[in-house]
Design a protein around this motif. Structure first.
Motif, PDB file in Angstrom:
ATOM      1  N   ASP A  36       0.782  -1.195  -0.042  1.00 24.18           N
ATOM      2  CA  ASP A  36      -0.285  -0.053   0.003  1.00 24.18           C
ATOM      3  C   ASP A  36       0.851   1.166   0.069  1.00 24.18           C
ATOM      4  OD1 ASP A  36      -2.142  -1.837   0.149  1.00 24.18           O
ATOM      5  OD2 ASP A  36      -2.876  -1.151   2.072  1.00 24.18           O
ATOM      6  N   ASN A  37       1.950   1.207   0.817  1.00 28.73           N
ATOM      7  CA  ASN A  37       2.824   2.429   0.910  1.00 28.73           C
ATOM      8  C   ASN A  37       4.170   2.014   1.714  1.00 28.73           C
ATOM      9  OD1 ASN A  37       1.954   2.752   3.639  1.00 28.73           O
ATOM     10  ND2 ASN A  37       2.237   4.812   3.541  1.00 28.73           N
ATOM     11  N   ARG A  39       7.070   3.841   4.183  1.00 31.97           N
ATOM     12  CA  ARG A  39       7.478   5.218   4.790  1.00 31.97           C
ATOM     13  C   ARG A  39       8.983   5.127   5.298  1.00 31.97           C
ATOM     14  NH1 ARG A  39       3.765   6.084   9.960  1.00 31.97           N
ATOM     15  NH2 ARG A  39       4.377   8.196   9.717  1.00 31.97           N
ATOM     16  N   LYS A  57       4.036  -1.300   4.396  1.00 37.69           N
ATOM     17  CA  LYS A  57       2.681  -1.340   4.568  1.00 37.69           C
ATOM     18  C   LYS A  57       2.259  -2.437   3.518  1.00 37.69           C
ATOM     19  CE  LYS A  57      -1.956   0.290   5.616  1.00 37.69           C
ATOM     20  NZ  LYS A  57      -2.715   1.260   5.662  1.00 37.69           N
ATOM     21  N   TYR A 100       2.325  -4.442   8.842  1.00 36.96           N
ATOM     22  CA  TYR A 100       3.740  -3.468   8.710  1.00 36.96           C
ATOM     23  C   TYR A 100       4.798  -4.461   8.920  1.00 36.96           C
ATOM     24  CZ  TYR A 100       0.478   0.599   8.925  1.00 36.96           C
ATOM     25  OH  TYR A 100      -0.586   1.412   8.638  1.00 36.96           O
ATOM     26  N   SER A 131      12.833   6.875  -3.977  1.00 40.72           N
ATOM     27  CA  SER A 131      12.244   5.435  -4.294  1.00 40.72           C
ATOM     28  C   SER A 131      12.867   4.398  -3.192  1.00 40.72           C
ATOM     29  CB  SER A 131      12.546   5.122  -5.693  1.00 40.72           C
ATOM     30  OG  SER A 131      13.903   4.935  -5.768  1.00 40.72           O
ATOM     31  N   TYR A 155       8.054   1.761  -4.433  1.00 40.25           N
ATOM     32  CA  TYR A 155       7.336   2.920  -4.150  1.00 40.25           C
ATOM     33  C   TYR A 155       8.094   4.080  -3.923  1.00 40.25           C
ATOM     34  CZ  TYR A 155       3.735   5.307  -1.281  1.00 40.25           C
ATOM     35  OH  TYR A 155       2.808   6.103  -0.811  1.00 40.25           O
ATOM     36  N   THR A 157       8.465   7.498  -2.255  1.00 37.54           N
ATOM     37  CA  THR A 157       7.733   8.183  -1.109  1.00 37.54           C
ATOM     38  C   THR A 157       7.612   9.822  -1.430  1.00 37.54           C
ATOM     39  OG1 THR A 157       9.914   8.753  -0.180  1.00 37.54           O
ATOM     40  CG2 THR A 157       8.948   6.558   0.372  1.00 37.54           C
ATOM     41  N   THR A 158       6.797  10.317  -0.549  1.00 37.51           N
ATOM     42  CA  THR A 158       6.270  11.596  -0.566  1.00 37.51           C
ATOM     43  C   THR A 158       6.701  12.131   0.814  1.00 37.51           C
ATOM     44  OG1 THR A 158       4.072  11.471   0.228  1.00 37.51           O
ATOM     45  CG2 THR A 158       4.473  11.189  -2.212  1.00 37.51           C
ATOM     46  N   ASP A 161       5.360  10.680   3.831  1.00 34.02           N
ATOM     47  CA  ASP A 161       6.009   9.184   4.049  1.00 34.02           C
ATOM     48  C   ASP A 161       6.997   9.310   4.833  1.00 34.02           C
ATOM     49  OD1 ASP A 161       3.993   7.857   2.326  1.00 34.02           O
ATOM     50  OD2 ASP A 161       4.925   8.316   0.640  1.00 34.02           O
TER      51      ASP A 161
END
Length: 691
Positions: A36-37, A39, A57, A100, A131, A155, A157-158, A161
């Motif tokens: 899902d994401n 961090r 996650k 997680y 990334s 993924y 990240t932003t 995150d």
């Protein structure tokens, strides 16, 4: 038989349907696991920020996670996995069911830095779309599904995150300065020691000003870029223990961030005359942000009543070291108790002798490396330090390192520096590693060429020294040391009988002359009633333990040039004290018939008595009061203790000090009743000398 076997081989779900029919359908298959994401946890190290942990996650609860479950890349770099485990959303290990998984990675200098340097703006910023690629090194479970070996998830990240635990406890805000054509917003962050506000004492403040690459509007960049977290308890190595004792819980920390750089003269992101390596102009270097920074600092101090305003310390590295010197040059009120400029960027050639005079009495500790190729030592700190020392600076120190070594990565890539060392400009690493324990031995310095790391051999701990600096006046003693004569004689210079002995001695032998003499005496009795020599029978008896000793008449009366009283005072250490002489005038003036006056005496005129400390004359201040219409037969008690205190500041050396109170003239007019010495904070012992 074949039909039964076929039915048994199929997995079905049957339920009673309408009309008694049985409905059957295949069992639900496991869904494809997804991510899902991700961090990332960011921490500050001696070279700057790094990512030591990724928190992945998954679409369902995970199981079977071990250290060898994953391979991982961050920003395209393959990382070494040091651990992996099920965790909560913040990366904390857990045994509960969870979606997680944490992947911990070892860190080293230059590996997958989450910052990207903006060449145009000349500052760091967060890497856009940092990334994280996670690959299954072996099978593991996600819900009912299985993640196959070599299955990869990627993924980007932003900002949402990122987890930055070391700066989470800092209170972050902005300060706007708007005056004239300037409209400036500075970002700042403040950290408070746990329990400081309730420890019953005021606590010091350490101010940090960042380097050139840490400007912008995200204060985390400034806090992580130079590992400012080393000033707090968020790092294993931190300097807070120097600022704690049985009461005090530590020092507050304030970091302020400029939108560009502190050495920006016009607010356009350009260095101008402050450009590193450019020739000195001989003119002061200016910063567009000076007034705004003063506001950011002062408003924080006024908003925190627990800050000890006598113990505010300012420092910073590179650009921040320059700005530290810039503020010191403006600090005429001694707002800062001390400064710690590191690899500072104010060219010595731009500091005039008049400017130097403003800072030579400041408390300063410089830190730099010989291998600094950005702000060359022989253009910036070394000549400035020597000029200060040659100008008589008493509390200016310097630590000069040969190069820059660290502990987070014992063998970093050198980038042109000595192999196994960091860039030689990064001397702030020593400060945050609490590795500034030696200073320049100036006894070995006769020229600037002697300012070398080889001569940096004298003991000296920068943080310990900083914690001891204060603008406060010396603490007053718990009890005042008071010295009084125990059995003195009458304070007033008047005696209650005619001085027959003196008159007889002065009378001429010729009868005619003697007759005239006695007629004159009787017409002008003032001469022989005027103060005779009055002595203190036990002038060498003193008490040093009483707040107020026995009330007495006199410690000494001076009526002859050169008459003096001497004390020897022993101090355990160098200090300043105040001496107060409780005294009255004894300079007599003619009054009405049968009475006399004692005149008012201004001691600052230095024509009556003088105070000599260790062979150096010290000024007395104050005016002794006079008395009028005194009668020869007046009760002597009226003269007791009618004086007011006259004071002087004494500088005492460690060891014995000699204090002399001496008459400047006949009938010098000082009638001392009591001497009080204060401000020594229990550091003194007194040995009276018989006179």
């Amino acid at each position: 038989m074949r039909g039964k076997k076929l039915i048994a081989a199929l997995s079905v779900v049957c339920a009673a349907g309408a009309f008694g029919l049985v409905a059957c359908k295949p069992a639900q298959e496991a869904t494809e696991p997804t991510v899902d994401n991700v961090r990332i946890e960011v921490r500050g190290y001696e070279w700057g920020p790094a990512v030591p942990k990724a928190i992945v996650k998954f679409s369902d609860n995970v199981s079977g996670i071990t250290k060898d479950t994953f391979k991982i890349k961050t920003a395209g770099a393959t990382r070494t996995v040091s651990d992996a485990y099920a965790c909560d959303e913040n990366g904390v290990r857990t045994t509960a069911a969870t979606q997680y998984a944490a992947v911990e990675m070892s860190v080293k200098f230059g590996e997958a830095n989450p910052f990207t340097y903006d060449q145009k703006k000349r500052v760091n910023d967060w890497t856009n779309g940092y990334s994280v690629s996670v690959t299954a090194n072996k099978e593991f479970k996600v819900g009912n599904g299985t993640v196959a070996e070599k299955k990869a998830f990627t993924y980007k990240t932003t900002a949402a995150d990122r987890i930055v635990p070391q700066t989470a406890s800092w209170v972050k805000d902005t300060v706007n300065y708007k005056e004239g054509a300037k409209d400036i917003t500075l970002t700042r962050a403040a950290w408070a020691p746990e329990g400081a506000a309730a420890d019953g004492v005021k606590n010091p403040l350490i101010i940090w000003l960042h380097g050139g690459g840490e400007g912008g509007t995200d204060i985390d960049i400034a806090l992580l870029g130079n590992e400012v977290t080393g000033l707090t308890t968020e790092n294993e190595t931190n300097i807070q223990h120097y600022f704690t004792d049985s009461a005090q819980k530590g020092a507050y920390v304030l970091a302020v961030q400029t939108p560009t750089m502190w050495m920006d003269a016009e607010g356009n992101g350009e260095y101008g005359d402050s450009e590193a390596g450019s020739a000195p102009t001989g003119k002061p270097q200016v910063s567009y942000y000076t007034e705004a920074l003063w506001k950011a600092i002062r408003t924080y101090v006024t908003s925190n009543s627990d800050v000890d305003t006598d113990r505010i310390y300012i420092g910073g590295c590179s650009n921040g070291g320059y700005m530290t010197m810039n503020l010191l040059l403006e600090d005429e009120e001694d707002f800062f108790a001390a400064a710690y400029p590191i690899c500072q960027g104010y060219k010595s050639g731009n500091i005039s002798d008049d400017m130097l005079a403003k800072i030579k009495d400041k408390n300063i500790w410089f830190l730099l490396s010989e291998e600094d190729r950005t702000l060359k030592p022989d253009m910036y700190t070394l000549p400035l330090y020597k000029r200060l020392m040659d100008a008589g600076a008493q509390n200016v120190h310097m630590t000069l390192k040969e190069n820059v070594k660290g502990v987070d990565d014992p063998n970093p890539s050198s980038w042109g520096a000595t192999p196994g060392c960091y860039d030689g400009h990064w001397s702030w690493i020593y400060a945050f590693n609490d590795d500034v324990k030696k200073q320049m031995d100036y006894s070995k310095v006769s020229s600037e060429a002697d300012l070398t790391s080889a001569n940096c051999t004298a003991d000296g701990n920068m943080w310990q020294w900083l914690s001891e600096q204060t603008n406060a006046a010396p603490a007053q003693p718990v009890t005042t040391e008071t010295f009084e004569a125990e059995n003195g004689v009458i304070a007033c210079p008047i005696v209650d009988k005619f001085n027959q002995e003196k008159a007889n001695a002065d009378a001429p032998s010729d009868p005619t002359e003697a007759q005239q003499f006695w007629a004159t005496v009787y017409q002008n009795p003032d001469y022989y009633y005027k103060a005779p020599q009055v002595t203190v029978e036990t002038a060498n008896k003193y008490t040093g333990t009483e707040e107020k000793g026995e009330e007495v008449t006199s410690l000494g009366y001076f009526n002859t040039v050169g008459t003096s009283v001497t004390w020897t005072i022993t101090a355990t250490e160098e200090c300043d004290v105040t001496i107060t002489l409780h005294a009255a005038s004894s300079v007599q003036e003619q009054g009405n018939w049968g009475s006399f006056n004692l005149k008012e005496v201004d001691l600052s005129l230095n024509e009556y008595v003088k105070l000599i400390v260790n062979n150096a004359e010290t000024a007395l201040t104050g005016t002794l009061p006079g008395l009028t219409n005194l009668n020869w037969q007046s009760d002597p008690s009226v003269y007791k203790n009618f004086g007011t205190g006259t004071t002087a500041t004494l500088h005492l050396n460690a060891g014995e000090n000699t204090i002399v109170l001496a008459a400047q003239m006949k009938d010098a007019g000082l009638n001392v009743d009591k001497i009080v010495i204060s401000g020594a904070d229990g550091k003194l012992s007194y040995v009276p000398v018989k006179n």
